[in-house]
Enzyme design. Structure first.
Site, PDB file in Angstrom:
ATOM      1  N   CYS A   1      -5.342 -15.592   7.232  1.00  0.00           N
ATOM      2  CA  CYS A   1      -6.318 -14.808   7.757  1.00  0.00           C
ATOM      3  C   CYS A   1      -6.015 -14.312   8.976  1.00  0.00           C
ATOM      4  O   CYS A   1      -5.524 -15.050   9.922  1.00  0.00           O
ATOM      5  CB  CYS A   1      -7.816 -15.709   7.685  1.00  0.00           C
ATOM      6  SG  CYS A   1      -8.966 -14.757   8.689  1.00  0.00           S
TER       7      CYS A   1
ATOM      8  N   THR B   1      -5.283  -9.951   3.801  1.00  0.00           N
ATOM      9  CA  THR B   1      -5.636  -8.510   4.466  1.00  0.00           C
ATOM     10  C   THR B   1      -4.286  -8.383   5.478  1.00  0.00           C
ATOM     11  O   THR B   1      -3.738  -9.389   5.861  1.00  0.00           O
ATOM     12  CB  THR B   1      -6.792  -8.451   5.264  1.00  0.00           C
ATOM     13  OG1 THR B   1      -7.008  -9.587   6.119  1.00  0.00           O
ATOM     14  CG2 THR B   1      -8.137  -8.335   4.246  1.00  0.00           C
TER      15      THR B   1
ATOM     16  N   GLY C   1     -11.253  -6.944  -4.978  1.00  0.00           N
ATOM     17  CA  GLY C   1     -12.311  -7.206  -3.838  1.00  0.00           C
ATOM     18  C   GLY C   1     -12.900  -6.074  -3.550  1.00  0.00           C
ATOM     19  O   GLY C   1     -13.919  -5.824  -3.889  1.00  0.00           O
TER      20      GLY C   1
ATOM     21  N   SER D   1     -13.879 -18.626   0.937  1.00  0.00           N
ATOM     22  CA  SER D   1     -13.104 -19.867   1.560  1.00  0.00           C
ATOM     23  C   SER D   1     -14.040 -21.013   2.192  1.00  0.00           C
ATOM     24  O   SER D   1     -15.199 -20.542   2.802  1.00  0.00           O
ATOM     25  CB  SER D   1     -12.341 -19.507   2.571  1.00  0.00           C
ATOM     26  OG  SER D   1     -11.156 -18.665   1.969  1.00  0.00           O
TER      27      SER D   1
ATOM     28  N   GLY E   1     -15.078 -14.093   9.556  1.00  0.00           N
ATOM     29  CA  GLY E   1     -14.901 -14.980  10.480  1.00  0.00           C
ATOM     30  C   GLY E   1     -15.207 -16.706   9.806  1.00  0.00           C
ATOM     31  O   GLY E   1     -15.661 -17.548  10.259  1.00  0.00           O
TER      32      GLY E   1
END
Lengths: 274, 306
Positions: free
Chosen positions: B127, B191, B264, B45, B71
């Site tokens: 996120c 997630t 992933g 991203s 992050g």
């Protein structure tokens, strides 16, 4: 009945068993554990609430793991406050190692800075196989030459170069290596150190058609091939998994080798050619 | 046997896609993933400005999968535009992944990043571990999803996918909001959590950010149920993601309504060639069952319900 759990990566907390001052800025931290790593592999050290960083393995024998670390930033400044008995987290070993080739008779090792650490281990393994070792160790000045005691204790041909001539030859270690390559016949050249030094060694070996192995150090986070921080431009290969040790010919095809590396954000930083 | 798939106007040779945040940091890393069999790739991203992300540890694995709190480290949109060039010859379609702190910033991202060579855009509203973004900024509600989707839609003609959180419930309502605002598809799920793992020698959380999104096998049954719910709520295509490790898992997600799957965490357990392995396993399954194409079993679970 116990069923097996899947293997996973979490730091193993180990007390620091001993601390040895190597040079004014470098200390070796010892742990009472043996990881059965190969020279050129690395571990990742965790200091809780500070950070986690990769370090090459300087010693991994006789029940002792040793990491030779220079004080360079926030993480290592904290580590240098640590005393014997303090706990840090270790995971690994990770990455591809330097490998000795069957039938090698004479090899050339060229190290700079803490790149000397894995090469010293490789040298002692080569000696045990009866291989003749020429070892070039370079630094800016005498006090920054690493592992001199360890290297002098080995039955190797040791060649020293310092930029200011305070020990050994005055000049660059790459010039010493080029002269040796011109004079002697080597089966393999191994190099680990600052990337611009490595690049010169890789190119010199290539010109002589001598196979070369080089360790390419890149910023990394996970160490197990997921985060992508250490992917090389050229192939996209991950230096934590498919590296850090690669062949010189492969390195020469990677567009970023000797040119730039990426920091935590992915931003490119170009090497400062002197 | 044909395992090609269509996600709206996007055509993939096989239904395995590199999930965002895994590798995908550079053009070269995408090539490496394509050469290992991926049908498409999503880049890591990108935000307007450069972000260094959280300190490490950023990722740890455990018996159930992985926890991560990276992050959103990324070089920012200007450097990303330079990095992701000449995408037509990397090996397949590349999806841009964009993030923003609000609808306006998502709109700016679409304007600045997308006039490149990307095949589609994935906007991440989900996120769980970065202050200012995703669920930590309240982007997981139907209202916020609608605003952000509209803002991006007004700036790009590219196929637009909205990536949503398994913690935004009822998830069908979030997907409906995206569909109504003009999204071309849903990516489900991000997630879950966040979760926490503590080192018991010291009592310290291992991730530097203390908490992180949970991915991998622990997430898979939750992802499957979310996709099942979303399929009932919307008509637009769904890309399934969350713990896909084998061909069986990919087939399972397609049976509840996905037309492709992102992978992933499984790169950790099965290697970077997990894409080729999963494709082979899907083919073996189809052979065994006599299926000729993916449509033969996509949404099968729903069809059985009549």
């Amino acid at each position: 009945m116990e069923r097996p759990l899947h293997p996973f990566e979490q730091p193993r907390m180990l007390p620091i068993a001993d601390i040895v001052q190597e040079t004014e800025n470098v200390r070796t931290f010892f742990f009472a554990v043996e990881l059965h790593s190969k020279p050129g592999q690395f571990v990742i050290m965790w200091i809780p609430r500070v950070d986690e960083k990769p370090f090459s393995i300087a010693y991994d024998e006789d029940g002792k793991l040793g990491l030779s670390i220079a004080k360079v930033g926030r993480f290592t400044e904290k580590l240098f406050e640590y005393k014997k008995g303090d706990l840090v987290g270790i995971r690994g070993p990770y990455g591809s190692p330097f490998t000795l080739q069957e039938g090698s008779k004479r090899i050339l090792l060229v190290g700079g800075g803490y790149g000397v650490a894995p090469l010293a281990t490789l040298a002692s393994q080569a000696l045990a196989r009866g291989i003749t070792v020429d070892f070039c160790n370079g630094a800016r000045t005498k006090t920054q030459l690493l592992f001199m005691k360890r290297l002098k204790a080995m039955k190797i041909h040791l060649h020293i170069a310092t930029d200011d001539g305070s020990e050994g030859r005055k000049g660059f270690v790459t010039d010493v290596a080029a002269e040796l390559l011109a004079k002697n016949s080597y089966d393999v050249v191994y190099t680990c150190g600052p990337e611009l030094m490595e690049q010169k060694v890789v190119n010199a070996a290539s010109e002589k058609n001598v196979p070369c192995q080089v360790s390419i150090e890149r910023y990394m986070k996970c160490g197990f091939g997921i985060c992508g921080a250490c992917c090389l431009d050229g192939s996209g290969k991950r230096m934590c998994l498919e590296g850090p040790v690669v062949s010189g010919e492969f390195a020469r095809t990677q567009s970023e080798f000797g040119k730039f590396h990426r920091i935590a954000s992915g931003h490119k930083i170009f090497f400062d050619a002197r | 046997m044909d395992i090609s798939t269509r996600i709206g106007s996007l055509k993939l040779e096989n239904p395995t896609i590199l999930a965002s945040g895994i590798l995908g940091v550079s053009r070269a890393s995408l090539m490496h993933v394509f050469s290992n069999g991926a049908g498409a790739c999503v880049i890591k991203s990108i935000s307007l400005k450069e972000r260094v992300g959280h300190h490490a540890p950023n990722m740890i694995t455990y018996e159930g999968g992985m926890l991560n709190a990276v992050g959103y480290s990324n070089p920012g949109v200007d450097e990303a535009r330079e990095e992701f060039k000449e995408l037509n010859n990397v090996g397949g379609p590349v999806l841009a992944s964009i993030i923003g702190q609000n609808a306006e910033e998502f709109g700016q991202m679409a304007e600045k990043l997308l006039p490149g060579e990307f095949s589609a855009v994935e906007a991440v509203l989900s996120c769980p571990h970065t202050p200012g973004y995703g669920t930590m900024a309240g982007q997981g509600t139907p209202k916020s999803t609608e605003e952000i989707t509209k803002a991006i839609r007004s700036k790009t003609q590219l196929p637009l996918f909205i990536k949503i959180s398994p913690d935004s419930q009822p998830i069908g309502e979030v997907a409906k909001a995206a569909e109504a605002a003009g999204a071309d598809g849903i990516v489900a799920v991000n997630t879950m959590g966040p979760g926490m793992i503590v080192d018991i020698q010291t009592g310290q959380p291992i991730l530097h950010f203390k908490v992180g999104g949970v991915s991998g096998v622990a997430l898979r049954p939750i992802a499957v149920r979310c996709i099942y719910d979303i399929r009932k709520a919307v008509k637009i295509p769904i890309i399934g993601v969350g713990g896909v490790t084998t061909g069986r898992d990919a087939v399972e997600m397609m049976m509840v309504g996905a037309t492709a799957v992102e992978i992933g965490t499984a790169i950790y357990s099965r290697g970077i060639d997990v894409f080729a392995k999963v494709s082979d396993e899907i083919r073996a399954f189809m052979q065994e069952k006599g299926y000729k194409k993916l449509e033969d079993f996509v949404s099968l679970t729903h069809k059985l319900e009549g």
